[in-house]
Design a protein around this motif. Sequence first.
Motif, short mmCIF file in Angstrom:
data_model
loop_
_atom_site.label_atom_id
_atom_site.label_comp_id
_atom_site.label_asym_id
_atom_site.label_seq_id
_atom_site.Cartn_x
_atom_site.Cartn_y
_atom_site.Cartn_z
N UNK A 175 3.97 7.92 -17.74
CA UNK A 175 5.05 7.21 -17.06
C UNK A 175 4.85 7.29 -15.55
N UNK A 176 5.16 6.22 -14.84
CA UNK A 176 5.02 6.25 -13.37
C UNK A 176 6.01 7.22 -12.75
N UNK A 177 5.60 7.81 -11.65
CA UNK A 177 6.49 8.74 -10.94
C UNK A 177 7.68 7.98 -10.38
N UNK A 178 8.82 8.64 -10.34
CA UNK A 178 10.01 8.04 -9.76
C UNK A 178 9.90 8.05 -8.24
N UNK B 161 18.85 7.18 -15.44
CA UNK B 161 18.76 5.73 -15.64
C UNK B 161 17.35 5.19 -15.43
N UNK B 162 16.73 5.52 -14.32
CA UNK B 162 15.42 4.96 -14.02
C UNK B 162 14.31 5.64 -14.80
N UNK B 163 14.51 6.88 -15.18
CA UNK B 163 13.49 7.55 -16.00
C UNK B 163 13.47 6.97 -17.41
N UNK B 164 14.63 6.66 -17.95
CA UNK B 164 14.71 6.02 -19.27
C UNK B 164 14.28 4.56 -19.17
N UNK C 35 0.82 -1.21 0.00
CA UNK C 35 0.00 0.00 0.00
C UNK C 35 0.85 1.26 0.00
N UNK C 36 1.97 1.23 0.71
CA UNK C 36 2.86 2.39 0.72
C UNK C 36 3.39 2.67 -0.68
N UNK C 37 3.67 1.59 -1.44
CA UNK C 37 4.17 1.75 -2.80
C UNK C 37 3.07 2.27 -3.73
N UNK C 38 1.88 1.68 -3.64
CA UNK C 38 0.77 2.08 -4.51
C UNK C 38 0.30 3.49 -4.22
#
Length: 338
Positions: free
Chosen positions: A178-181, A160-163, A139-142
């Motif tokens: 795109x999901x938020x970092x 790196x993680x955005x690409x 739940x913390x992640x979602x």
Amino acid sequence: EGRKGAVHQVAEVCAARPSQHVGHSVPRRIRTSVVKPSGLRCIGNAAFREHGFRLIARGRRGQMDLMSGWQLWIDRGGTFTDVVARSPSGEQVVRKLLSEAPGRYADAAVEAVTSILRVHGAGNGDIAAIKMGTTVATNALLERKGAKVVLVVTEGFGDLLEIGTQARPDIFALHIVKPDLLQDRTIEAKERVTAEGEILVPLDEAHVRRELAAAYAEGVRSCAIACLHGWAHPAHERRIAEIALEIGFAQVSVSSEISGLIKYVGRTDTTVADAYLSPVLNAYVAQVAGAFDTSTRLLFMQSNGGLTEAKAFRGRDAVLSGPAGGVVATAAAAKRAG
């Protein structure tokens, strides 16, 4: 003889030395032994029923303490918390509570356990084991309610993680969301090591220390570290971790320890998730553990379906803790049904 036959052997009573712990030769799949009173040697459930001996079963799945105390299994979800308990006599008790009930109790799992024990005239000292699956990390992640994280990567890999992996689930989509970092800030450490371990650029410790100190001053307390080829040559990662701890970061996740894999994107992703979720998870585990005796065995379900001690439970392993319990239970029910 199978497992059932081994456990249900007839008691053998004879002379023995006082307080001796006696083991018996039984099939390899399961071995039984008994902690017995003076002057008696025994084996099997019959002896337990007659004399109240403590029976211990050891099999391929590890040690399982049978009938020596209360066994409790908990599913702590976002909405409801379900508890199944088994008393030393074999009686089963079920409780279902709202996971959040401000003003009534601090934690549903603790409330359910204490209420069951209280009704049956037992206390924390009568608990043999508590085994819990939880969606706290899920739940913390979602809901994006994890800790603020600063990510340290090798210079040149800040995006790196955005690409990511350039994966496109819908290749013809015109509007791409795109999901938020998970990280709030990224630091590009001036360092570079080849896959063979040759140091091309020595770690600039002063630069890393300045950047981490700035992140700490902004209120960030969790740090994720993932250097290129750090899975094979982690010296720079470890030194950055030492600097972060010296500055005062409460959570430091190092990729070579969290996910020692060759793929940079996946390793970094997992490390950031661990740094993001571990503080939330640690707070919950400490809350639950603090409600019971230090000797109480508290185990948590991991994403892989296995159990681990509370002190070893971390964000990396908790994302699918709750769902994994359901899969394990379904497999067990299907096997039992044939």
